[in-house]
Design an enzyme around this catalytic site. Structure first.
Site, PDB file in Angstrom:
ATOM      1  CD  GLU A   1      -2.181  -1.116   0.347  1.00 50.11           C
ATOM      2  OE1 GLU A   1      -3.119  -0.511  -0.444  1.00 50.11           O
ATOM      3  OE2 GLU A   1      -2.728  -2.222  -0.695  1.00 50.11           O
TER       4      GLU A   1
ATOM      5  CB  CYS B   1      -1.791   7.535   1.894  1.00 47.69           C
ATOM      6  SG  CYS B   1      -2.704   6.296   3.005  1.00 47.69           S
TER       7      CYS B   1
HETATM    8  P1  NAP Z   1       8.915   4.399   3.481  1.00 46.70           P
HETATM    9  O1  NAP Z   1      10.026   5.651   4.113  1.00 46.70           O
HETATM   10  O2  NAP Z   1       8.666   4.472   2.400  1.00 46.70           O
HETATM   11  O3  NAP Z   1       8.922   3.569   4.552  1.00 46.70           O
HETATM   12  C1  NAP Z   1       7.503   2.484   5.358  1.00 46.70           C
HETATM   13  C2  NAP Z   1       9.014   1.427   5.617  1.00 46.70           C
HETATM   14  O4  NAP Z   1       9.583   0.880   5.092  1.00 46.70           O
HETATM   15  C3  NAP Z   1       9.584   2.132   7.101  1.00 46.70           C
HETATM   16  O5  NAP Z   1       9.118   0.919   7.923  1.00 46.70           O
HETATM   17  C4  NAP Z   1      10.831   1.366   6.194  1.00 46.70           C
HETATM   18  O6  NAP Z   1      12.086   1.998   7.255  1.00 46.70           O
HETATM   19  C5  NAP Z   1      10.707   0.808   5.367  1.00 46.70           C
HETATM   20  N1  NAP Z   1      11.351   0.276   4.572  1.00 46.70           N
HETATM   21  C6  NAP Z   1      12.842   1.713   3.748  1.00 46.70           C
HETATM   22  N2  NAP Z   1      13.618   1.085   3.247  1.00 46.70           N
HETATM   23  C7  NAP Z   1      13.358  -0.175   3.023  1.00 46.70           C
HETATM   24  C8  NAP Z   1      14.297  -1.077   2.312  1.00 46.70           C
HETATM   25  N3  NAP Z   1      14.826  -1.219   1.608  1.00 46.70           N
HETATM   26  N4  NAP Z   1      13.582  -2.338   3.333  1.00 46.70           N
HETATM   27  C9  NAP Z   1      12.202  -2.831   3.753  1.00 46.70           C
HETATM   28  N5  NAP Z   1      12.084  -1.651   4.154  1.00 46.70           N
HETATM   29  C10 NAP Z   1      12.309  -0.287   3.667  1.00 46.70           C
HETATM   30  O7  NAP Z   1       7.289   5.505   4.124  1.00 46.70           O
HETATM   31  P2  NAP Z   1       7.078   6.147   5.313  1.00 46.70           P
HETATM   32  O8  NAP Z   1       7.899   7.602   5.255  1.00 46.70           O
HETATM   33  O9  NAP Z   1       7.052   5.725   6.369  1.00 46.70           O
HETATM   34  O10 NAP Z   1       5.614   6.933   4.846  1.00 46.70           O
HETATM   35  C11 NAP Z   1       4.883   7.773   4.253  1.00 46.70           C
HETATM   36  C12 NAP Z   1       4.195   7.191   2.937  1.00 46.70           C
HETATM   37  O11 NAP Z   1       4.030   5.907   3.344  1.00 46.70           O
HETATM   38  C13 NAP Z   1       3.788   7.791   2.463  1.00 46.70           C
HETATM   39  O12 NAP Z   1       4.134   7.707   0.739  1.00 46.70           O
HETATM   40  C14 NAP Z   1       1.993   7.849   2.189  1.00 46.70           C
HETATM   41  O13 NAP Z   1       1.455   8.010   1.007  1.00 46.70           O
HETATM   42  C15 NAP Z   1       2.382   6.453   2.751  1.00 46.70           C
HETATM   43  N6  NAP Z   1       0.843   5.881   2.907  1.00 46.70           N
HETATM   44  C16 NAP Z   1       0.441   5.184   2.333  1.00 46.70           C
HETATM   45  C17 NAP Z   1      -0.560   4.502   3.083  1.00 46.70           C
HETATM   46  C18 NAP Z   1      -1.974   3.278   2.426  1.00 46.70           C
HETATM   47  O14 NAP Z   1      -2.572   2.641   3.125  1.00 46.70           O
HETATM   48  N7  NAP Z   1      -1.715   3.504   1.030  1.00 46.70           N
HETATM   49  C19 NAP Z   1      -0.801   4.277   4.509  1.00 46.70           C
HETATM   50  C20 NAP Z   1       0.400   5.487   5.249  1.00 46.70           C
HETATM   51  C21 NAP Z   1       0.940   5.515   4.908  1.00 46.70           C
HETATM   52  P3  NAP Z   1      12.939   2.934   7.608  1.00 46.70           P
HETATM   53  O15 NAP Z   1      11.067   3.741   8.417  1.00 46.70           O
HETATM   54  O16 NAP Z   1      13.645   2.014   8.479  1.00 46.70           O
HETATM   55  O17 NAP Z   1      13.603   3.403   7.050  1.00 46.70           O
END
Ligand code: NAP
Length: 519
Positions: free
Chosen positions: A289, A323
Site C-alpha cells: 500500500e 496517504c
Molecule cells: P517509507 O519511507 O516508504 O517507509 C515505510 C517503511 O519501509 C518503513 O518502515 C521503512 O523503514 C521501510 N523501508 C525503507 N526502506 C526499506 C527497504 N529497502 N526495505 C524494506 N523496508 C524499507 O514511507 P514512510 O515515510 O514511512 O511513510 C509515508 C508513506 O507511506 C507515504 O508515501 C504515504 O502515502 C504512504 N502510506 C500509504 C498508506 C496506504 O494505505 N496506501 C498508508 C499510510 C502511509 P525505515 O523507517 O527504517 O526507513
C-alpha cells in the site's frame, strides 16, 4: 459449534471536551513522560536481544526530547528472525483458529484498557494531536476486532458443489513467514492491522518498524506477548530499512511481505521480492500500500461551506501526513475565488504547536528531513503558482511548518503530480466537471478522492469515472473507518489490498480444495 463473537462495531472515540477524558489523557501523558528515554531490546527467536547499536527516537514537537533508545538489528539477526519464525510456523499454524481469534480479541481488549497510554505514545513519538492519536488507537482496536471476525468467516467457507459419491470442501490455510513493514504515519493502527491480520490467519511475522516510530512498535510487541501470543510467533527487527530491509524481503524462507509506505520503497520491495532465491520454493506475495496524490473536486453546484471544511480537514489534519490527505483541490471556475476567500482565513486560524497541547489542531511534521523536503516543495510551488497563505516554517522547538495553500496550479506542475506528504495544498481551476474529472485522474496515483456537488448525475459520473480506490461524495477524503470504508488504492497507490475490508485476510491465506471419495 465453534466460537462466535458479537457483531463488529467501531470503537467509539473519547470526547476530549469532557473533563474526565481530558484528565485521564493528561494523566497518561504524565505517566508516559515518566518512561521516556528507556532502552528497548529487539525480540528475536522468542527472546530479548541487545546489540548496543542504538536507534534514538525523538519527539517531533520538541526535537531534543528522547522518546526511546532501541537496539538495532544487523543482517545476521534479521536472518535469524526469519529462520526462527519459519521453524515456529508449523506449530503456530496448527493452533486452532478459535484460539488465534481469542488471542487477537485479547489484544483489542488490552489496547482498549490502555487506550490513553497508547494515545500518549502516539502524541509524543509521532506528533499526532489528541484526536488524531485517539483515531489511530481506535483504528488499531477495530482492526483486531474486525480481522478476528473475518477469520471465523474464512474458517467456515461457503459449501462447494458436491460431486456424486464424493465429499468436497475448501479450507483456508496460512502461508508462512510474513515481513510486516509499516510506515510512521499510522504507527499503531497500520502496524497492528498488518500484523494481526497475518497472525490470526496463522502466519508468523517479523515486524520491521519505521525508524521514526520504533517505540510504539516495541510497546505493541510487549502487548502481544502480554496478551498471550506464543513468544516465537512474532519477531521485532528494529533497524533501518536500508540495512535489514533487503535481507528480510529476499530471504528464501520469507513467504510474503506486507508493506505500507512510499511508492519508491514499495516498488523496490516488489522488485526484490519477485526475484527467485536459491532454496526458495514459492512465488513470494507482496501486499504493498503506497502513496497518494488525492484530489477533492469542488463542483459549481457544491455546498461551498461544506466543501471548504472538507478540504481544510483533509489537507491539514495530522499536518497533511496521511496517504489519504487532500493535496489537490480542483475547483470550478465559478466558485474559485469564493472558495479561496473562504479557505484562507480558516487556514490562518488553525492553531499550531506541540501535539501534547489539546488546543493545537496541527503539530509538527515527523522529522527534520521531512521538514526540509516539504520546504523545498513550498519553494517549487511558489514558482508554479500563487501562495495564498503559509509557505514556510512555524515557530517552536520542533519540526513545524505553516499550513500552506498555493493557487493557480497547472496539472503539469510538480506540486500537482508529486506526493509531498505535508501541509501543502495545491488549488487548480477547472472550467467544468469534465475537466475537473480529467484533472483529478491526471496522476500516477489512485488512492482517495472526493467530490462536492449537489448534482446527482455528476456524483454518478464520479462513481464511474474517478479512478481511485476510495471515493467519497460530499464528505472529506480522509478518515476511513474499518468495516465501512475498506481501504487501498489503484495504480501507483498500491495493490488495492482493502485493509479493514472483507477480502483483506485472503491475502495471507491459501485455499486448499479437498475431495474425498465416499467408500
Ligand atoms: P517509507 O519511507 O516508504 O517507509 C515505510 C517503511 O519501509 C518503513 O518502515 C521503512 O523503514 C521501510 N523501508 C525503507 N526502506 C526499506 C527497504 N529497502 N526495505 C524494506 N523496508 C524499507 O514511507 P514512510 O515515510 O514511512 O511513510 C509515508 C508513506 O507511506 C507515504 O508515501 C504515504 O502515502 C504512504 N502510506 C500509504 C498508506 C496506504 O494505505 N496506501 C498508508 C499510510 C502511509 P525505515 O523507517 O527504517 O526507513
Amino acid at each position: 459449534m465453534g466460537l462466535a463473537l458479537p457483531p463488529f462495531q467501531n470503537e467509539p472515540y473519547s470526547d476530549f471536551s469532557k473533563t474526565v477524558n481530558r484528565q485521564s489523557m493528561d494523566d497518561a501523558l504524565a505517566q508516559v513522560r515518566g518512561e521516556l528515554g528507556r532502552g528497548y531490546p529487539l525480540w528475536i527467536a522468542g527472546r530479548s536481544v541487545e546489540t548496543g547499536d542504538m536507534l534514538v527516537s525523538t519527539n517531533p514537537s520538541h526535537k531534543n526530547e528522547i522518546i526511546g533508545k532501541h537496539h538495532k538489528a544487523f543482517t545476521e539477526l534479521a536472518k535469524q528472525a526469519v529462520e526462527d519464525c519459519f521453524h515456529y510456523f508449523p506449530t503456530w499454524s496448527k493452533t486452532p483458529v478459535d484460539q488465534r481469534v481469542q488471542l487477537v480479541a485479547g489484544v483489542a481488549a488490552l489496547l482498549r484498557q490502555r487506550k490513553q497510554e497508547f494515545n500518549a505514545w502516539l502524541i509524543l513519538e509521532s506528533g499526532k494531536s489528541w484526536n488524531e492519536a485517539e483515531a489511530d488507537t481506535a483504528e488499531a482496536i477495530d482492526f483486531c476486532e474486525y480481522y478476528a471476525r473475518q477469520m471465523l468467516r474464512w474458517n467456515n467457507p461457503e459449501p462447494l458443489v458436491q460431486m456424486p459419491g464424493e465429499f468436497g470442501k475448501l479450507v483456508y490455510n496460512p502461508l508462512g513467514v510474513g515481513i510486516i513493514i509499516p510506515p510512521w504515519n499510522f504507527p499503531l493502527a497500520i502496524m497492528v492491522g498488518m500484523a494481526v491480520a497475518a497472525l490470526v490467519a496463522g502466519n508468523t511475522v517479523v515486524i520491521k518498524p519505521s525508524s521514526e516510530t520504533p517505540t510504539i512498535a516495541a510497546k505493541f510487541v510487549e502487548l502481544l506477548l502480554e496478551a498471550g501470543f506464543p513468544d516465537r510467533c512474532v519477531a521485532l527487527c528494529t533497524g533501518s530499512g536500508s540495512v535489514v530491509g533487503d535481507l528480510l524481503v529476499t530471504h528464501p524462507k520469507t513467504r510474503f511481505v506486507s508493506f505500507t509506505g512510499s511508492r519508491e520503497v514499495g516498488l523496490r520491495i516488489n522488485e526484490l521480492a519477485a526475484k527467485h532465491q536459491p532454496g526458495q520454493i514459492w512465488i513470494r506475495r507482496v501486499v504493498a500500500e503506497m502513496g497518494g496524490k488525492d484530489a477533492i473536486i469542488v463542483d459549481e453546484e457544491a455546498d461551498l461551506d461544506a466543501a471548504v471544511t472538507g478540504v481544510l480537514q483533509s489537507a491539514f489534519g495530522f499536518q497533511g501526513q496521511k496517504c489519504s490527505a487532500c493535496s489537490r483541490a480542483i475547483v470550478s471556475e465559478k466558485l474559485y475565488d469564493a472558495f479561496l476567500e473562504k479557505l484562507k482565513p480558516k487556514v490562518e486560524a488553525i492553531r499550531q504547536g506541540p501535539a501534547e497541547d489539546p488546543d493545537n489542531y496541527m503539530g509538527p511534521v515527523i522529522s527534520e528531513g521531512a521538514q526540509k523536503t516539504i520546504l523545498q516543495y513550498m519553494d517549487i510551488g511558489r514558482k508554479e503558482g500563487r501562495v495564498i497563505t503559509g509557505g514556510g516554517t512555524a515557530p517552536g522547538d520542533g519540526w513545524y511548518l505553516l499550513p500552506t495553500v498555493i493557487a493557480d496550479i497547472a496539472p503539469s506542475a510538480r506540486i500537482f503530480q508529486e506526493e509531498i506528504f505535508g501541509p501543502v495544498l495545491a488549488v487548480t481551476k477547472a472550467k467544468d466537471f469534465d475537466e475537473a474529472l480529467a484533472m483529478a485522474n491526471d496522476t500516477q496515483f489512485g488512492l482517495t478522492g472526493a467530490v462536492y456537488s449537489l448534482n446527482a448525475g455528476k456524483l454518478k459520473r464520479a462513481s464511474q469515472e474517478f479512478h481511485v480506490g476510495n471515493l467519497y461524495l460530499n464528505r472529506k477524503c480522509t478518515g476511513a473507518m474499518v468495516g465501512a470504508h475498506p481501504f487501498g488504492g489503484f495504480n501507483m497507490s498500491g495493490t488495492d489490498s482493502k485493509a479493514g475490508g472483507p477480502d483483506y485476510l485472503l491475502q495471507f491465506l491459501q485455499a486448499k480444495s479437498i475431495a474425498e471419495k465416499m467408500l
